[in-house]
Design an enzyme around this catalytic site. Structure first.
Site, PDB file in Angstrom:
ATOM      1  N   GLY A   1     138.817  15.335  75.719  1.00  0.00           N
ATOM      2  CA  GLY A   1     138.297  14.651  76.766  1.00  0.00           C
ATOM      3  C   GLY A   1     138.987  15.009  78.154  1.00  0.00           C
ATOM      4  O   GLY A   1     140.157  15.038  78.454  1.00  0.00           O
TER       5      GLY A   1
ATOM      6  N   HIS B   1     145.466  15.048 114.661  1.00  0.00           N
ATOM      7  CA  HIS B   1     145.677  16.534 113.817  1.00  0.00           C
ATOM      8  C   HIS B   1     146.922  16.867 113.770  1.00  0.00           C
ATOM      9  O   HIS B   1     147.607  16.632 114.637  1.00  0.00           O
ATOM     10  CB  HIS B   1     144.790  17.465 114.864  1.00  0.00           C
ATOM     11  CG  HIS B   1     144.909  18.790 114.664  1.00  0.00           C
ATOM     12  ND1 HIS B   1     144.127  19.605 113.830  1.00  0.00           N
ATOM     13  CD2 HIS B   1     145.864  19.681 115.266  1.00  0.00           C
ATOM     14  CE1 HIS B   1     144.739  20.903 113.770  1.00  0.00           C
ATOM     15  NE2 HIS B   1     145.747  20.873 114.721  1.00  0.00           N
TER      16      HIS B   1
END
Length: 474
Positions: free
Chosen positions: A176, A436
């Site tokens: 899974g 930024h």
């Protein structure tokens, strides 16, 4: 003579404990029934111990590119699996112990017995029966092992057993690649276990958008060995099991079953209530009130199969606790959906998934983001991978949902969910600051793409003039 209560809560997990917090606001005549280990699924076998293991695995994995950074000698480091698991268990015990400590103020209300329904107001506790005006079922879930695999249980580990391991096997198959499979599979691989994961299809971590499913599967396939197909166990070997998927067969020391959990309803004698059942064999209940039919019985937390996530279980407990004490049923608006898989990179779904949008027939536009070339991701975080697809309404660009695979994706998923909760338009979102360099900067590309597709024009860039004085004068 049966004891009489206003409310009986079956299960002392997250939903049951949160229900208790709500019930005690209305009545002191309640009881909390649980015959299993205390401490909640999250603290004992779920969210918390898994994150403790993942933290170790991620830190050790960083050693693999230390030489590139100019930090030499890290390749000599060796993980001690026994000490790693001992530390994880120690932290697990601390987490679950904290939950149990919080219960100390009402332990006189806790009955450590198994409950079975006799009717909608009566519970059989083995050596006694009790009656309650309202009953909340909050029994949680447990791992499911298919019947053909039961003869091999000595070599199979489920997620309830995993953190009891004193050390780790040399080789392991992980069946899974959902949330649990990708989290534990990747962590085990990173600390030196030879992992082979098996997935029925190309996806990982609960993603539903076909473009992201393919991308995520390819990314994780580069880090760890993944086989496509239906997982199979063929038989025992001298030290473990022979397993397979598709046309492939191989041997492993142990198998970790990570194919999901199922609601714990089978021992409650719900047949005595003559309930309407859905196609999955679940009692039919109202998802906004959590009431089963017209009975004074409520289904809260993982046991209802809706969203097996801690904060959702806690909300369910509050709803069920309130309605169990109220004269009339109150309907509650749920929070914005938020699902996070703590893989590396993180996988998250905020709001409506691609699958939900498609099934509901909702019209939307898409903006895409990428972290593959983002400077902060490549040079500072050392994680040059990740993409996102953000869905918005075609008129004002209000966010409907997002699927993300990104560094620091857990934080961006929160920001996106909050923007959805605040009903922000794309114009309002683009009016927010984006620093930024940070990973969130990549989301700008997706937002600009959405802005270019919607019917209401959005000026670029978004800079609002001050209204209290003429522009440019201070």
């Amino acid at each position: 003579m049966s004891k009489e209560y206003d409310v009986a809560i079956i299960g002392a997990g997250t939903a049951g404990l949160t229900a208790q917090e709500e019930v005690v606001k209305h009545t002191d005549n309640y009881v909390l029934i649980d015959d299993g280990p205390l401490g909640t699924t999250c603290a004992r076998v779920g969210c918390m111990p898994s994150k403790a293991l993942i933290a170790v695995a991620d830190d050790f994995h960083k050693c693999s590119f230390f030489d590139e950074y100019g930090i030499l000698g890290a390749k000599g480091l060796v993980p001690d699996h026994k000490k790693i698991m001992a530390r994880v268990r120690s932290m697990r015990d601390e987490f679950s112990g904290g939950v149990i400590q919080e219960m100390s103020g009402f332990m006189d209300k806790v009955i450590r017995k198994r409950a079975r329904f006799l009717d909608a107001n009566t519970l059989d506790l083995g050596d006694e029966t009790i009656r309650a005006k309202s009953i909340i079922i909050a029994t949680g879930s447990k791992p499911y092992i298919p019947e053909p695999w039961l003869p091999f249980k000595e070599f199979i580990i489920d997620t309830d057993q995993f953190f009891e391991l004193e050390t780790l096997p040399r080789t392991m198959a992980v069946f899974g690649l959902g949330v649990i499979g990708i989290e534990l599979g990747q962590a085990l691989h990173r600390i030196g276990v030879q992992v082979t994961a098996v997935s029925r299809r190309k996806t990982a971590g609960g993603l539903t958008d076909p473009k992201l499913e393919e991308y995520a599967f390819e990314h994780f396939s580069k880090e760890m060995h993944i086989e496509l197909g239906t997982a199979e166990i063929f038989g025992k070997t001298e030290t473990g099991l022979e397993v397979g998927a598709g046309s492939k067969r191989w041997t492993v020391d142990r198998v970790l079953i990570a194919t999901g959990r199922r609601p714990m309803l089978h021992n409650l004698n719900l047949e005595s209530l003559k309930l309407d059942m859905d196609t999955k064999g679940m009692p039919v209940f109202d998802s906004e009130t959590l009431q089963i039919g017209n009975l004074p019985v409520f289904l809260a937390g993982d046991v209802n199969g809706l969203k097996p996530i801690l904060h959702e279980a806690a909300d369910d407990g509050t709803i069920a606790g309130y309605n169990a004490c109220a004269g009339t049923m109150a309907r509650f608006k749920k929070r914005i959906p938020l699902h996070i898989t703590f893989s590396s990179p993180d996988i998250a779904i905020a709001g409506l998934s691609h699958k939900a949008l498609t099934e509901k027939g909702i019209d939307y536009v898409v903006g895409e983001a990428s972290w593959e070339e983002l400077g902060r991701a490549r040079m500072i975080l050392g994680k040059a991978a990740g993409r996102a697809r953000i869905y918005a309404d075609p008129q004002k660009g209000r966010l409907l949902g997002a699927e993300i695979m990104a560094p620091a994706g857990e934080h961006m998923a929160h920001l996106l969910a909050w923007a959805m909760g605040a009903n922000l338009t794309i114009k309002e979102i683009l009016g927010m600051p984006f620093y930024h360099p940070v990973p969130e900067e990549a989301l700008l590309d997706a937002f600009f793409q959405i802005a270019a597709q919607i019917t209401e024009p959005v000026p670029m860039p978004i800079l609002e003039k001050r209204k209290d004085r003429p522009h440019g004068k201070e």
